[in-house]
Structures are given as structure tokens and as C-alpha cells.
Design a protein around this motif. Structure first.
Motif, PDB file in Angstrom:
ATOM      1  N   VAL A 274      38.080  40.564  32.092  1.00 10.63           N
ATOM      2  CA  VAL A 274      37.931  41.663  33.118  1.00 10.63           C
ATOM      3  C   VAL A 274      36.522  42.131  33.354  1.00 10.63           C
ATOM      4  O   VAL A 274      36.208  41.955  34.644  1.00 10.63           O
ATOM      5  CB  VAL A 274      38.979  42.721  32.778  1.00 10.63           C
ATOM      6  CG1 VAL A 274      38.776  43.606  33.927  1.00 10.63           C
ATOM      7  CG2 VAL A 274      40.446  42.329  32.851  1.00 10.63           C
ATOM      8  N   LEU A 275      35.794  42.313  32.448  1.00  4.34           N
ATOM      9  CA  LEU A 275      34.521  42.856  32.446  1.00  4.34           C
ATOM     10  C   LEU A 275      33.299  41.926  33.250  1.00  4.34           C
ATOM     11  O   LEU A 275      32.895  42.342  34.269  1.00  4.34           O
ATOM     12  CB  LEU A 275      33.871  43.041  31.067  1.00  4.34           C
ATOM     13  CG  LEU A 275      32.481  43.571  31.177  1.00  4.34           C
ATOM     14  CD1 LEU A 275      32.334  44.972  31.697  1.00  4.34           C
ATOM     15  CD2 LEU A 275      31.936  43.634  29.457  1.00  4.34           C
ATOM     16  N   TRP A 276      33.453  40.599  32.898  1.00  7.65           N
ATOM     17  CA  TRP A 276      32.776  39.702  33.244  1.00  7.65           C
ATOM     18  C   TRP A 276      32.886  39.102  34.641  1.00  7.65           C
ATOM     19  O   TRP A 276      32.056  38.808  35.351  1.00  7.65           O
ATOM     20  CB  TRP A 276      32.221  38.664  32.177  1.00  7.65           C
ATOM     21  CG  TRP A 276      31.554  39.180  31.142  1.00  7.65           C
ATOM     22  CD1 TRP A 276      31.824  39.465  30.136  1.00  7.65           C
ATOM     23  CD2 TRP A 276      30.310  39.412  31.135  1.00  7.65           C
ATOM     24  NE1 TRP A 276      31.106  39.971  29.171  1.00  7.65           N
ATOM     25  CE2 TRP A 276      30.062  39.889  29.804  1.00  7.65           C
ATOM     26  CE3 TRP A 276      29.002  39.344  32.066  1.00  7.65           C
ATOM     27  CZ2 TRP A 276      28.558  40.487  29.463  1.00  7.65           C
ATOM     28  CZ3 TRP A 276      27.781  39.908  31.417  1.00  7.65           C
ATOM     29  CH2 TRP A 276      27.593  40.464  30.383  1.00  7.65           C
ATOM     30  N   ARG A 277      34.173  38.845  35.047  1.00  7.45           N
ATOM     31  CA  ARG A 277      34.434  38.129  35.855  1.00  7.45           C
ATOM     32  C   ARG A 277      35.117  39.385  37.179  1.00  7.45           C
ATOM     33  O   ARG A 277      35.161  38.746  38.219  1.00  7.45           O
ATOM     34  CB  ARG A 277      35.945  37.387  35.846  1.00  7.45           C
ATOM     35  CG  ARG A 277      35.660  36.266  34.856  1.00  7.45           C
ATOM     36  CD  ARG A 277      36.798  35.277  34.884  1.00  7.45           C
ATOM     37  NE  ARG A 277      36.622  34.369  33.712  1.00  7.45           N
ATOM     38  CZ  ARG A 277      37.553  33.365  33.441  1.00  7.45           C
ATOM     39  NH1 ARG A 277      38.815  33.461  34.094  1.00  7.45           N
ATOM     40  NH2 ARG A 277      37.350  32.452  32.489  1.00  7.45           N
TER      41      ARG A 277
ATOM     42  N   ALA B   3      43.781  41.956  37.661  1.00  6.18           N
ATOM     43  CA  ALA B   3      43.403  41.005  36.874  1.00  6.18           C
ATOM     44  C   ALA B   3      44.032  41.035  35.528  1.00  6.18           C
ATOM     45  O   ALA B   3      44.099  40.190  35.040  1.00  6.18           O
ATOM     46  CB  ALA B   3      42.013  41.677  36.382  1.00  6.18           C
ATOM     47  N   GLU B   4      44.481  42.317  34.901  1.00  6.13           N
ATOM     48  CA  GLU B   4      45.227  42.478  33.771  1.00  6.13           C
ATOM     49  C   GLU B   4      46.744  41.411  34.046  1.00  6.13           C
ATOM     50  O   GLU B   4      47.005  40.994  33.088  1.00  6.13           O
ATOM     51  CB  GLU B   4      45.661  43.837  33.381  1.00  6.13           C
ATOM     52  CG  GLU B   4      44.261  44.455  32.871  1.00  6.13           C
ATOM     53  CD  GLU B   4      44.618  45.843  32.601  1.00  6.13           C
ATOM     54  OE1 GLU B   4      45.731  46.321  32.932  1.00  6.13           O
ATOM     55  OE2 GLU B   4      43.447  46.684  32.185  1.00  6.13           O
ATOM     56  N   GLY B   5      47.132  41.687  35.203  1.00  6.77           N
ATOM     57  CA  GLY B   5      48.479  41.039  35.677  1.00  6.77           C
ATOM     58  C   GLY B   5      48.550  39.409  35.491  1.00  6.77           C
ATOM     59  O   GLY B   5      49.598  38.904  35.169  1.00  6.77           O
ATOM     60  N   ILE B   6      47.372  38.997  35.877  1.00  9.59           N
ATOM     61  CA  ILE B   6      47.259  37.481  35.716  1.00  9.59           C
ATOM     62  C   ILE B   6      46.747  36.910  34.368  1.00  9.59           C
ATOM     63  O   ILE B   6      46.642  35.708  34.223  1.00  9.59           O
ATOM     64  CB  ILE B   6      46.166  36.888  36.742  1.00  9.59           C
ATOM     65  CG1 ILE B   6      44.900  37.477  36.481  1.00  9.59           C
ATOM     66  CG2 ILE B   6      46.758  37.414  38.180  1.00  9.59           C
ATOM     67  CD1 ILE B   6      43.752  36.979  37.614  1.00  9.59           C
ATOM     68  N   GLY B   7      46.554  37.977  33.456  1.00 10.41           N
ATOM     69  CA  GLY B   7      46.602  37.403  32.057  1.00 10.41           C
ATOM     70  C   GLY B   7      45.241  37.453  31.515  1.00 10.41           C
ATOM     71  O   GLY B   7      44.812  37.217  30.470  1.00 10.41           O
TER      72      GLY B   7
END
Length: 215
Positions: free
Chosen positions: A127-130, A117-121
Motif C-alpha cells: 500500500v505504501l509503495w504502490r 487497496a486493502e480490499g484487493i489484498g
């Protein structure tokens, strides 16, 4: 006590039992709603803050160990007799389950998914909600179901502080050695618990479908 005596008690007292059942269900619903409204945001707030998390969970755990009648006795001089005292006590008992399950759910996300998730920006809020929230939904729902059923059972103690509910026929039956009253109150408490649990299970399934967790 025979089954016929129990049926007779229901037949002659159904109006009073219906009113007590409605009181019990409403009291339980209010307590559960307040528990969620307090416990869910607290769980989110404690995420990533281990020191505060330990303090909050320890405090909630200590409150959970206080005997229910003792807690009511402590609250009565402060909040008086009535439904408010019962709701406060039930909320205090439920916070541990709600907060702990929220934290368990949010921290259960696999590290590789967080890295992806962090890798796709995605930023931390996204990150929390999705990512975290959809995967944590079963933990949230499980905590709410456990808290809900526990609240319904403990709400019988409302009769001790003049708040009504199905504890009334149960404790009156104990005092009068009338098993028909005891069983009638117990059966109706059980019925409310089953209905609550089924309703929450259906709500959980619906939310999973909307969030794409279950199809």
C-alpha cells in the motif's frame, strides 16, 4: 552603479566568479542531497506515529527559528570553519520542509483508495509503495524544490565561515560599498536557483510519467 560597470566587473572577474559559482552550486547540491537522505526516511518512519511525529517536527521547527548566523556561530567551535559547518547548518534548516512534505504527501491519500487497496489484498508495505508513494510525489517534489531554493539563498552565508561561494563578492561588496560585486553575486545566486528549480521540475515530471501519475 551603471549597467556598463556591472558588465565590466563580469568581464574582468569572470574566472573568479565562475569558480565561486561552482563552489556555491556544489555546496548547495551536497546540502540538499544530505537533507533528502535524512529527511525522507525520517518522514517514512514518522508515518502513523503521532507522538514521535509531533516531537520530531517541533524539534525541526525550533532549529528552523534559530537565526542562520547564530547557528553558524554555534557550530563553528564544534565543526570548525569550512564547508562542513555550512552543510550541517543548511541540512538542519531544510529538515523541517522535507519531513513535513513527506508526511503531508503520505497522509494525503484518500481513505477510499486505502480501503480499496486493502480490499484487493495489498499488505501495508505494498500500500505504501504502490498507492501512497505515487500520489504523494507532488508533495515530495514540492518540498525538495522549496528546500533547494532556500538552501541556495542561505548558502551565501558560507563566506562568513571561510567556505567560499557567492556570498564572497556580496559581503565584500557590502564592506567596500561596491555595488557591482553585490549585484554580480546576487545575479549568479538567482541564476543557480532558477537552474535548480527547472532541473527539479523536469525530474518531477519524469518521475510522474514513470510512476504513471502523469502521462
Amino acid at each position: 552603479m551603471s549597467f556598463a560597470e556591472l558588465l565590466d566587473y563580469f568581464e574582468y572577474n569572470w574566472e573568479a566568479l565562475l569558480e565561486l559559482t561552482a563552489e556555491h552550486a556544489w555546496m548547495s547540491f551536497v546540502a540538499l542531497a544530505v537533507s533528502i537522505a535524512i529527511g525522507f526516511p525520517l518522514g517514512l518512519l514518522l508515518l502513523g506515529r503521532p507522538r514521535i511525529e509531533n516531537f520530531a517536527l517541533t524539534t525541526a521547527g525550533i532549529l528552523y527559528t534559530i537565526p542562520s548566523l547564530a547557528l553558524l556561530a554555534i557550530l563553528v567551535p564544534i565543526t570548525g570553519l569550512g564547508i562542513e559547518t555550512v552543510v550541517i547548518a543548511l541540512v538542519l534548516y531544510s529538515l523541517l520542509v522535507i519531513m513535513r512534505n513527506v508526511l503531508m504527501g503520505l497522509t494525503s491519500t484518500p481513505a477510499e483508495l486505502l480501503d480499496a487497496a486493502e480490499g484487493i489484498g495489498l499488505n501495508p508495505r505494498q500500500v505504501l509503495w504502490r498507492v501512497r508513494m505515487p500520489l504523494a510525489l507532488p508533495y515530495f517534489a514540492g518540498g525538495i524544490r522549496v528546500a533547494g531554493v532556500s538552501i541556495i539563498g542561505m548558502a551565501t552565508l558560507a563566506a562568513w565561515v571561510g567556505a567560499g561561494g557567492l556570498g564572497t563578492p556580496i559581503f565584500r561588496g557590502i564592506a567596500q560599498i561596491d555595488f557591482a560585486q553585490i549585484f554580480a553575486g546576487t545575479i549568479l545566486v538567482f541564476a543557480i536557483g532558477v537552474v535548480f528549480d527547472l532541473a527539479l521540475a523536469l525530474l518531477e515530471r519524469s518521475l510522474k510519467k514513470r510512476m504513471g501519475v502523469e502521462r
